[in-house]
Design a protein around this motif. Sequence first.
Motif, mmCIF file in Angstrom:
data_model
loop_
_atom_site.group_PDB
_atom_site.id
_atom_site.type_symbol
_atom_site.label_atom_id
_atom_site.label_comp_id
_atom_site.label_asym_id
_atom_site.label_seq_id
_atom_site.Cartn_x
_atom_site.Cartn_y
_atom_site.Cartn_z
ATOM 1 N N ASP A 194 -71.323 108.169 27.323
ATOM 2 C CA ASP A 194 -71.974 108.027 26.031
ATOM 3 C C ASP A 194 -73.121 109.025 26.006
ATOM 4 O O ASP A 194 -73.824 109.198 27.005
ATOM 5 N N ASN A 195 -73.312 109.707 24.883
ATOM 6 C CA ASN A 195 -74.365 110.714 24.810
ATOM 7 C C ASN A 195 -75.747 110.148 25.085
ATOM 8 O O ASN A 195 -76.535 110.724 25.839
ATOM 9 N N PHE B 138 -78.116 111.029 28.211
ATOM 10 C CA PHE B 138 -79.434 111.613 27.992
ATOM 11 C C PHE B 138 -80.503 110.836 28.761
ATOM 12 O O PHE B 138 -81.436 111.413 29.308
ATOM 13 N N GLY B 139 -80.347 109.520 28.810
ATOM 14 C CA GLY B 139 -81.287 108.710 29.574
ATOM 15 C C GLY B 139 -81.300 109.061 31.048
ATOM 16 O O GLY B 139 -82.344 108.959 31.718
ATOM 17 N N LYS B 140 -80.166 109.498 31.577
ATOM 18 C CA LYS B 140 -80.080 109.874 32.984
ATOM 19 C C LYS B 140 -80.820 111.174 33.274
ATOM 20 O O LYS B 140 -81.481 111.322 34.302
ATOM 21 N N ILE B 141 -80.685 112.145 32.361
ATOM 22 C CA ILE B 141 -81.193 113.489 32.649
ATOM 23 C C ILE B 141 -82.573 113.767 32.053
ATOM 24 O O ILE B 141 -83.231 114.732 32.444
ATOM 25 N N LEU C 260 -86.606 110.054 21.481
ATOM 26 C CA LEU C 260 -86.436 111.487 21.682
ATOM 27 C C LEU C 260 -87.688 112.267 21.299
ATOM 28 O O LEU C 260 -87.948 113.333 21.833
ATOM 29 N N SER C 261 -88.429 111.759 20.337
ATOM 30 C CA SER C 261 -89.635 112.466 19.920
ATOM 31 C C SER C 261 -90.883 111.858 20.550
ATOM 32 O O SER C 261 -91.997 112.256 20.250
ATOM 33 N N LEU D 19 -76.487 116.092 20.307
ATOM 34 C CA LEU D 19 -77.329 116.013 21.497
ATOM 35 C C LEU D 19 -77.559 117.402 22.077
ATOM 36 O O LEU D 19 -78.668 117.702 22.559
ATOM 37 N N ALA D 20 -76.557 118.255 22.020
ATOM 38 C CA ALA D 20 -76.764 119.643 22.441
ATOM 39 C C ALA D 20 -77.883 120.275 21.613
ATOM 40 O O ALA D 20 -78.745 120.991 22.143
ATOM 41 N N ALA D 21 -77.895 119.987 20.310
ATOM 42 C CA ALA D 21 -78.957 120.506 19.444
ATOM 43 C C ALA D 21 -80.328 120.010 19.885
ATOM 44 O O ALA D 21 -81.312 120.766 19.861
ATOM 45 N N ARG D 22 -80.388 118.757 20.290
ATOM 46 C CA ARG D 22 -81.672 118.208 20.736
ATOM 47 C C ARG D 22 -82.183 118.961 21.965
ATOM 48 O O ARG D 22 -83.361 119.329 22.043
#
Length: 415
Positions: free
Chosen positions: A117-118, A122-125, A50-51, A146-149
């Motif tokens: 799964d979150n 996330f990997g998709k978008i 993510l980072s 994940l919304a926070a991310r």
Amino acid sequence: MEQYEPDRLSPPQLAAMRRSLTSGRGALTRRSLLRATGAGALAVGSLATLSACGIPAAKREGGAPASDDHSASEKEINFSNWTEYMDVSDDEKHRPTLEAFTRRTGIRVKYTEDINDNVEFFGKIKPQLAAGQDTGRDLMILTDWLAARLINFGWAQKLDATRLPHAYANLADQFRSPDWDPGRAYTYPWTGIPTVIAYNTKATGGRKVDSVTQLLDDPALKGRVGFLSEMRDSIGMTLLDMGKAPEKVTDADYDAAIGRLQKGVDKKQIRRFTGNDYISDLDKGDLAACVAWGGDITQLQSDNPHVKYAIPAAGYMTSTDNMLIPAKARHQANAERLMDYYYELPVAAKLAAYINYVCPVEGVRAELTKIDPKLAANTLILPDSEMAAKSHAFRSLSSKEETAYEAKFAKLIGA
């Protein structure tokens, strides 16, 4: 949805329960670190990315740049959600609240159950979001962390409060201002997810189990205790039992909670860490007691009178799944109209009656009572003031903390 008598479920409710035990929202969604599938290693590795890839670690002021909104000329919404998270008709061919929205507004909703799964989602978008492109979705339901991310990365559209009058007026106080989205500038909750202690009185000899201390130290429960494979839930409940606040968790607090759970593993007090697959074990009594999600227990209690739940005196954990409009969405105004629609009291009641998780809409009790008085009286769906006061949320974590904490937890559960 048909009303049910205390000892009888309607056919659609039975079908929904069977789906929750084997597939759908129950079986698929909360397994980010489930060791049986090896998902733990995937989750930790994915969180570490993510980072990476040039993604900023700090929040961008103002969120995503305003997108061109085509809502006026394109009467549509592309809506991504989890499975079993929307009301359906008895024959499972219709989605009543969505269809009613379209009849009222003329806005067609393309509804897709493509979130299992979150991390996977996330990997998709992520590629489109990172490239500043439209994901093809106008509205999505993401768990709070994940919304926070997405908010921190500048990948969420800031909401227009003037288009959300019902949401603003009816949002329950306990959900109004999470630390990751103060004042709900970017999200509104779809549902709350309470984490409680569940037990089977047939397996406990009629004894009540209402604390993590009992789970970890009662010799009568040895080898028949379950904790969840979601880090925030198991660690959070343990922290509360230790007198620590998950909202203010420090590295030292976290390590102490890990150490306490490790003792439970080492002395074989804990049978296993699970996703929703604890349901069948609790139902049969193979697990005498466990940390559990409220929506599952509501369903189980309808069919098994031996299944009970307890809110520990120390408190319980609550997380949320949230409506969020991603950056570059083509139909923001339409999506906001749908968000607000689900905060109208009759609509919120219909949704809550189907999914059985915490309804975040204040004042919905009378409408839910019209559908089913038993559901309206269930504090796992509509918490009373005493229960709401015991609710705690895990604080937001930095990307570095997220990776470190999840890695320690994955090691604990053997993922």
